[in-house]
Each structure stands twice: as C-alpha cells, then as structure tokens.
Scaffold this active site. Structure first.
Site, PDB file in Angstrom:
ATOM      1  N   ASP A 148     -40.470  -4.481   7.884  1.00 55.19           N
ATOM      2  CA  ASP A 148     -39.588  -4.908   8.756  1.00 55.19           C
ATOM      3  C   ASP A 148     -38.928  -3.709   9.574  1.00 55.19           C
ATOM      4  O   ASP A 148     -38.545  -2.834   8.812  1.00 55.19           O
ATOM      5  CB  ASP A 148     -38.564  -5.623   7.706  1.00 55.19           C
ATOM      6  CG  ASP A 148     -37.453  -6.392   8.401  1.00 55.19           C
ATOM      7  OD1 ASP A 148     -37.239  -6.278   9.686  1.00 55.19           O
ATOM      8  OD2 ASP A 148     -36.846  -7.409   7.724  1.00 55.19           O
ATOM      9  N   LYS A 208     -31.776  -4.096  14.686  1.00 50.16           N
ATOM     10  CA  LYS A 208     -30.431  -3.620  15.116  1.00 50.16           C
ATOM     11  C   LYS A 208     -30.066  -2.403  14.426  1.00 50.16           C
ATOM     12  O   LYS A 208     -30.306  -1.993  13.586  1.00 50.16           O
ATOM     13  CB  LYS A 208     -29.470  -4.628  14.633  1.00 50.16           C
ATOM     14  CG  LYS A 208     -29.670  -5.959  15.193  1.00 50.16           C
ATOM     15  CD  LYS A 208     -28.737  -7.114  14.604  1.00 50.16           C
ATOM     16  CE  LYS A 208     -29.039  -8.340  15.096  1.00 50.16           C
ATOM     17  NZ  LYS A 208     -27.952  -9.789  14.718  1.00 50.16           N
ATOM     18  N   ASP A 257     -46.143  -3.414  14.809  1.00 51.75           N
ATOM     19  CA  ASP A 257     -46.350  -3.867  16.091  1.00 51.75           C
ATOM     20  C   ASP A 257     -45.096  -3.873  16.955  1.00 51.75           C
ATOM     21  O   ASP A 257     -44.906  -4.705  17.830  1.00 51.75           O
ATOM     22  CB  ASP A 257     -47.072  -5.332  15.977  1.00 51.75           C
ATOM     23  CG  ASP A 257     -46.176  -6.399  15.256  1.00 51.75           C
ATOM     24  OD1 ASP A 257     -45.156  -5.795  14.685  1.00 51.75           O
ATOM     25  OD2 ASP A 257     -46.732  -7.459  15.074  1.00 51.75           O
TER      26      ASP A 257
END
Length: 209
Positions: A108, A112, A144
């Site tokens: 992940d 932010k 990615d």
C-alpha cells in the site's frame, strides 16, 4: 479459518527469538518471507514450485488469509505458514540469519503525506530484515506507484544493509521468470500503471549491531 488457521499459523513467542526453520520442523532447505501477501497468490505459487523451501506469508486482512489457507489446503502445501497480523510483530522476533529471501510486493503506497509513516518500506523494517537475512540473501520489492517508487529507492539506497546493482533497464522493468504475475499486477497494468521490480542483496560488508 477455524479449521485451517491453527494448523498454518505462525506462533509468536512472548520473548526470545523465533527460529524460522523450526516452523517447518527443520525440513525446509531455506525459509522465505512475504510481507503483505494479499490473497496469497504469489506465496502459494512459490510454495508449490519450491517444495523444499518454507514460505511464511504475512497479511493482516482476513479475506487474504482465508484465500491463501484455502489454496494451501487444496494444493496440499505443507510448506506454508501464515501470520494474520502486522508484519512488524514477526520482524521483532525473527532470529538472525534465518530468512534467505524476502518479498514486499505492491505494498500500500499510502499516498497522502500524513500517512507516509505507515509505509512498510522504511528504515526500521529494513533494519529488521538486515538482521534476519544472511549476507547475499535476496530482497524483492515491487510497486506500480511512481511516488512510492521514489520513496523506496531513497530508503533502500540509503540503507547500509542492502545493495541494488542493476545492470540494465530490464533489471527493473522486467519481472524475473520465477516471479509470477498476480491479478493485482495485471490490474495495475490495465489501469496504465507499469510496475517496477527491484532485486536487492543483503550486503556482506554490513554487520548488524
């Protein structure tokens, strides 16, 4: 989960080191670790094609663990162990030099800025892996997300325990042949996010203190 998880779950000691080989009764030639195994597609693929290794898959989300457990049971993969919790709990306990290969695939990116501290690729995690992996051991990372890639390169190139020495652009553009394409990777490609594949080595000149 009720039937299979007790059979495959990694027991975390309250104190002292966890010897990875002990999870496989010493039968594994070497032990590999995947941090953030998702639905277990990659972990099951590696375990099936490398029956002489032990594969530890860590994933905190129950759906991913359930899918991997089902695959391990269906394919009779006795060389898989799972931890359904935060990888850092395991990293704190891994005995020195017990992990021959580690994978952090498409983690992940926490895009932010206020969430960057949650990114799994960090100096602290690399410190743990440097202790848990012997000299020459392989760490594979894929992403990615361009922003996260910049972060990853900054962190790993600054860490004294690992070295990245690509010989050509193919070394990061092309997935190694013993690294399967997963549904997550294919989904990213379809969305116009080409992946980057990094293979690092545990540097022999670094001694963990």
């Amino acid at each position: 989960m009720a039937d299979l998880l007790p059979r495959f779950r990694v027991p975390l000691p309250q104190a002292g080191w966890l010897e990875p080989q002990a999870l496989f009764d010493g039968a594994a030639r070497e032990v590999w670790l995947e941090i953030g195994s998702g639905n277990g597609e990659h972990a099951a693929w590696q375990a099936a094609r490398n029956p002489d290794i032990g594969m530890i898959a860590v994933e905190p989300f129950i759906n991913g663990i359930a899918t991997l457990l089902a695959a391990a049971d269906e394919q009779d993969l006795d060389n898989i162990r799972v931890l359904d919790d935060d990888a850092r709990l395991l990293l704190d306990r891994l005995a020195p030099g017990g992990i021959a290969r580690a994978f952090i695939l498409f983690p992940d990116p926490w895009p932010k800025r206020r969430h960057w501290r949650r990114r799994i690729v960090s100096t602290a995690v690399l410190d743990h892996l440097a202790r848990a992996m012997p000299a020459g051991a392989e760490l594979r990372i894929a992403t990615d997300d361009v922003g996260y890639l910049v972060w990853i390169l900054r962190v790993v190139r600054a860490h004294p325990g690992f070295v990245w020495q690509p010989q050509s652009a193919d070394d990061w553009r092309c997935r190694p042949g013993d690294w399967p394409e997963t549904k997550f990777e294919a989904k990213g490609r379809a969305a116009g996010r080409p992946p980057t594949f990094l293979t690092l080595r545990r540097w022999s000149g670094f001694e963990f203190s």
